[in-house]
Design an enzyme around this catalytic site. Structure first.
Site, short mmCIF file in Angstrom:
data_model
loop_
_atom_site.label_atom_id
_atom_site.label_comp_id
_atom_site.label_asym_id
_atom_site.label_seq_id
_atom_site.Cartn_x
_atom_site.Cartn_y
_atom_site.Cartn_z
N TYR A 1 0.84 -1.20 0.00
CA TYR A 1 0.00 0.00 0.00
C TYR A 1 0.87 1.25 0.00
O TYR A 1 1.91 1.30 0.67
CB TYR A 1 -0.87 0.05 1.25
CG TYR A 1 -2.07 -0.84 1.22
CD1 TYR A 1 -3.25 -0.43 0.60
CD2 TYR A 1 -2.05 -2.09 1.84
CE1 TYR A 1 -4.37 -1.24 0.60
CE2 TYR A 1 -3.18 -2.90 1.83
CZ TYR A 1 -4.34 -2.47 1.21
OH TYR A 1 -5.45 -3.27 1.20
N TYR B 1 -1.00 -9.95 0.32
CA TYR B 1 0.07 -9.46 1.20
C TYR B 1 -0.03 -10.12 2.57
O TYR B 1 -1.10 -10.52 3.00
CB TYR B 1 0.04 -7.93 1.31
CG TYR B 1 -1.23 -7.32 1.83
CD1 TYR B 1 -1.50 -7.22 3.21
CD2 TYR B 1 -2.19 -6.80 0.95
CE1 TYR B 1 -2.66 -6.65 3.67
CE2 TYR B 1 -3.37 -6.24 1.42
CZ TYR B 1 -3.60 -6.16 2.78
OH TYR B 1 -4.76 -5.59 3.25
N ARG C 1 -3.49 -11.89 3.20
CA ARG C 1 -4.79 -11.48 2.67
C ARG C 1 -4.92 -11.96 1.23
O ARG C 1 -3.98 -11.85 0.46
CB ARG C 1 -4.93 -9.94 2.66
CG ARG C 1 -4.95 -9.22 4.00
CD ARG C 1 -6.03 -9.65 4.97
NE ARG C 1 -7.34 -10.01 4.42
CZ ARG C 1 -8.28 -9.17 4.03
NH1 ARG C 1 -8.10 -7.88 4.10
NH2 ARG C 1 -9.46 -9.61 3.59
N HIS D 1 -7.49 -8.21 -2.88
CA HIS D 1 -8.79 -7.59 -2.61
C HIS D 1 -8.77 -6.10 -2.89
O HIS D 1 -7.71 -5.47 -2.93
CB HIS D 1 -9.21 -7.81 -1.15
CG HIS D 1 -8.25 -7.19 -0.16
ND1 HIS D 1 -7.09 -7.80 0.23
CD2 HIS D 1 -8.27 -5.99 0.49
CE1 HIS D 1 -6.44 -7.01 1.08
NE2 HIS D 1 -7.14 -5.92 1.25
N HIS E 1 -10.80 -2.66 -1.39
CA HIS E 1 -11.70 -2.13 -0.36
C HIS E 1 -12.72 -1.19 -1.00
O HIS E 1 -12.36 -0.37 -1.86
CB HIS E 1 -10.90 -1.33 0.67
CG HIS E 1 -9.93 -2.15 1.47
ND1 HIS E 1 -10.25 -2.70 2.68
CD2 HIS E 1 -8.65 -2.53 1.22
CE1 HIS E 1 -9.20 -3.36 3.17
NE2 HIS E 1 -8.21 -3.28 2.30
FE LIG Z 1 -6.33 -4.38 2.49
#
Ligand SMILES: [Fe+3]
Lengths: 184, 241
Positions: free
Chosen positions: B107, B146, B156, B159, B161
């Site tokens: 991110y 990640y 995870r 995905h 959000h």
């Molecule tokens: Fe996330």
């Protein structure tokens, strides 16, 4: 089962700022429009300006530093109709170091049958379904408000504290003074 | 008020506040039950957004953080679908905001220290409005899976959000979209906090070859459903505001 059941909720996660408060993520806007909800007041307004400082605490009393907080409130006349000077909606991320969120807003007027209040909505890592609560004011008559009545002996968890030039409010996710959260 | 304009939220369908395998819920899950209340004007109204509030590249994550002439790295995808309510009606003109990791699973965020590289041309933030028929669409790259600290070897699934607004604040929703066929879906404590497999399946986007553009970009379809609105009551309620 209906094909059109509400999409199940998932946590906003720790990086909610990228999508909802990019300035907090350290994401300078390159090709994007301005962030939403950051400013509620523009120019001279008829109402009473106030700060509303909100802190969310976890079960150990530590501030939830990755919370995203939105508020939705009536304007000074007790109306949800937006004006050029005032947006009824505000959105702030908790400060990544202190956990505090500050809203610069106007004191809401009363709606019919309800005391003046602010809806507060909290999304964060570890919160699977965003939480909805209300904030009432210590200098108003809250005794006959239906939400305050329903909250019973926990109603005081919904009342902010006076702190010039506005109010501070602590939201406790757990513990003996756990804030009342609503399903509305 | 005798009947609520928004249909009730099925709290057994949503993930419970406390899910043992998702550690962050331990200190953040309220211990009291939610207090059920009738809807008032506060919950029936909400903020509105217009096309003028958006920038021209807000719905294009491939380009909206890229230097001129460059683009984000990773498999190019369109994510599209409809914003509906539980009655199957379009929810028109509402703000949809998305955020995601880059193709490496990193991110662009001050708090993300994962060792995978940032992409100079990818921010990971997008937004758009649903159209008159509820349809929405944006362009992005396939996010990477990640790892995350949860006490074990937790990753995870890929995905995106989603944050969605409806007609009233009672419809406000945050969720995540997954990709069909991802083996991490079954292993992820966050996904598996949703008790019902049918409910989980509603968050899994499907490859959509009809909307895939040959030699350019693949498409995934993801419909989002908000709480139902009792149309008659709702219109009466809203009139004269
Ligand atoms: Fe996330």
């Amino acid at each position: 089962m209906s094909d059109f059941k509400e999409s199940p909720s998932q946590t906003a996660g720790p990086y909610v700022h990228i999508g909802c408060a990019p300035q907090t993520a350290g994401l300078e806007q390159r090709g994007m429009g301005a962030p939403f909800g950051h400013k509620m007041i523009a120019g001279v307004t008829p109402g009473h300006e106030m700060t509303l400082d909100i802190t969310v605490l976890d079960g150990e009393g530590a501030p939830v530093k990755d919370a995203l907080i939105e508020i939705w409130q009536a304007g000074p006349e007790g109306s949800y109709a937006p004006t050029a000077q005032f947006s009824n909606w505000g959105r702030q991320a908790a400060d990544l170091t202190t956990g505090q969120a500050r809203f610069q807003t106007l004191k809401p007027g009363a709606l019919k049958g309800q005391a003046p209040h602010v809806l507060v909505w909290i999304a964060a890592r570890g919160i699977n379904l965003a939480l909805t609560s209300r904030i009432y004011f210590p200098d108003e008559n809250n005794a006959s408000d239906p939400f305050m009545i329903a909250a019973g002996d926990r109603a005081e968890t919904l009342v902010a504290a006076k702190a010039e030039p506005g109010y501070t409010h602590v939201i406790r996710l757990q513990g003996p003074k756990e804030t009342v959260f609503f399903d509305v | 008020m005798t009947k609520n304009p928004f249909s009730p939220r099925d709290l057994q369908w949503h993930p419970p506040a406390l899910h043992h395998d998702y550690r962050s819920t331990h200190l953040r899950a309220p211990q009291h039950k939610l207090l059920h209340m009738p809807q008032t004007e506060t919950e029936l109204t909400g903020p509105t957004f217009g096309q003028n509030d958006l920038g021209p590249l807000d719905d294009d994550l491939i380009l909206n953080y890229a230097t001129d002439g460059q683009m984000a790295q990773g498999p190019r995808i369109i994510v599209h679908g409809k914003l509906l309510d539980e009655n199957g009606r379009a929810v028109a003109g509402k703000l949809i905001e998305v955020w995601q990791a880059n193709a490496s699973g990193r991110y662009r965020h001050v708090n993300d220290g994962y060792l995978a590289p940032l992409d100079d041309n990818f921010g990971g933030c997008g937004r758009c409005l649903s159209g008159a028929d509820g349809s929405y669409s944006f362009r992005t790259i396939l996010p990477g899976p990640y790892p995350w600290p949860n006490g074990g070897n937790d990753w995870r699934p890929a995905h995106i959000h989603f944050s969605v607004f409806g007609d009233g604040f009672a419809q406000r929703l945050i969720t995540q979209m997954y990709f069909e066929g991802d083996p991490h879906i079954k292993l992820c404590p966050i996904v598996q906090s949703i008790p019902d497999e049918t409910a989980i399946d509603r968050l899994v986007a499907r490859l959509d070859m009809d909307k895939t553009i040959p030699m350019d970009i693949r498409a995934y379809r993801f419909d989002i459903v908000l709480r139902g609105r009792n149309a008659t009551l709702f219109e009466n309620q809203m009139e004269g505001r």
